[in-house]
Motif scaffolding. Sequence first.
Motif, PDB file in Angstrom:
ATOM      1  N   ASP A  72      13.419  -6.612  26.256  1.00  0.00           N
ATOM      2  CA  ASP A  72      13.914  -6.038  25.001  1.00  0.00           C
ATOM      3  C   ASP A  72      12.928  -6.272  23.873  1.00  0.00           C
ATOM      4  N   VAL A  73      12.077  -5.287  23.679  1.00  0.00           N
ATOM      5  CA  VAL A  73      11.177  -5.265  22.537  1.00  0.00           C
ATOM      6  C   VAL A  73      11.329  -3.909  21.839  1.00  0.00           C
ATOM      7  N   ARG A  74      12.562  -3.412  21.874  1.00  0.00           N
ATOM      8  CA  ARG A  74      12.835  -2.101  21.280  1.00  0.00           C
ATOM      9  C   ARG A  74      12.869  -2.191  19.758  1.00  0.00           C
ATOM     10  N   PRO A  75      12.218  -1.250  19.118  1.00  0.00           N
ATOM     11  CA  PRO A  75      12.272  -1.221  17.650  1.00  0.00           C
ATOM     12  C   PRO A  75      13.600  -0.643  17.196  1.00  0.00           C
ATOM     13  N   SER A  76      13.997  -0.989  15.994  1.00  0.00           N
ATOM     14  CA  SER A  76      15.226  -0.394  15.472  1.00  0.00           C
ATOM     15  C   SER A  76      14.892   0.862  14.670  1.00  0.00           C
ATOM     16  N   LYS A 121       2.807  -3.833  18.148  1.00  0.00           N
ATOM     17  CA  LYS A 121       1.646  -4.467  17.512  1.00  0.00           C
ATOM     18  C   LYS A 121       2.092  -5.618  16.611  1.00  0.00           C
ATOM     19  N   ARG A 122       3.175  -5.403  15.890  1.00  0.00           N
ATOM     20  CA  ARG A 122       3.688  -6.447  14.998  1.00  0.00           C
ATOM     21  C   ARG A 122       4.189  -7.654  15.791  1.00  0.00           C
ATOM     22  N   GLN A 143       2.584 -11.381  15.441  1.00  0.00           N
ATOM     23  CA  GLN A 143       3.431 -12.517  15.058  1.00  0.00           C
ATOM     24  C   GLN A 143       3.409 -13.624  16.118  1.00  0.00           C
ATOM     25  N   PHE A 144       3.494 -13.248  17.391  1.00  0.00           N
ATOM     26  CA  PHE A 144       3.497 -14.248  18.458  1.00  0.00           C
ATOM     27  C   PHE A 144       2.123 -14.914  18.591  1.00  0.00           C
ATOM     28  N   GLU A 145       1.040 -14.135  18.494  1.00  0.00           N
ATOM     29  CA  GLU A 145      -0.305 -14.714  18.536  1.00  0.00           C
ATOM     30  C   GLU A 145      -0.483 -15.721  17.402  1.00  0.00           C
ATOM     31  N   GLU A 147      12.521 -15.659   8.614  1.00  0.00           N
ATOM     32  CA  GLU A 147      11.286 -14.925   8.842  1.00  0.00           C
ATOM     33  C   GLU A 147      11.472 -14.062  10.076  1.00  0.00           C
ATOM     34  N   GLU A 148      10.591 -13.116  10.230  1.00  0.00           N
ATOM     35  CA  GLU A 148      10.672 -12.201  11.349  1.00  0.00           C
ATOM     36  C   GLU A 148      10.537 -12.949  12.680  1.00  0.00           C
TER      37      GLU A 148
END
Length: 161
Positions: free
Chosen positions: A36-40, A49-50, A54-56, A139-140
């Motif tokens: 689940d990496v679906r955008p809203s 990409k975001r 963020q994870f990197e 935060e995101e």
Amino acid sequence: MNTAKKILLTSFFALPLMATAGEANVSFGDFKDFRDVRPSNETKGGYHKRIKKQFEKHFQKLAEDMPEGYKLGIKVTDIDLAGDVRFGQNDFRVVKPIYFPRVEFSYVLTDGKGKLVEKNEVALKDMGFMDKMKRGRDEEFMHDKRLITDWFEKDLLPKTK
């Protein structure tokens, strides 16, 4: 004290701190295979990409707590973000306890001499993520990042001492 002297002193004292940090190199599997990496309400490409950025950034920030020369290689193989996307006129991500975060990755940890410290695969999940106190501001991807931070502090960082 004038501004130039403050900058010089800050730089002088910050350099030793920067030199003592470990490093993280993060790569990702195919986002098409992730749970689940679906955008809203944005494009898939931009959202993915975001997430990567963020994870990197988060793994790299954590690696700064490792001793100098230590390197952490991460390959993220699956992400199931906290919450679930509801589709309709305005898509949005609903965060409820039943939609807990999961992250799977493999890692390789080497010391300052390049010697292998540990190599492993990790499957993290936090079914009680909504019951935990917040650490600072919202935060995101905060629930997903906290999952990684908890693993890093509890399981990985002690192996670098």
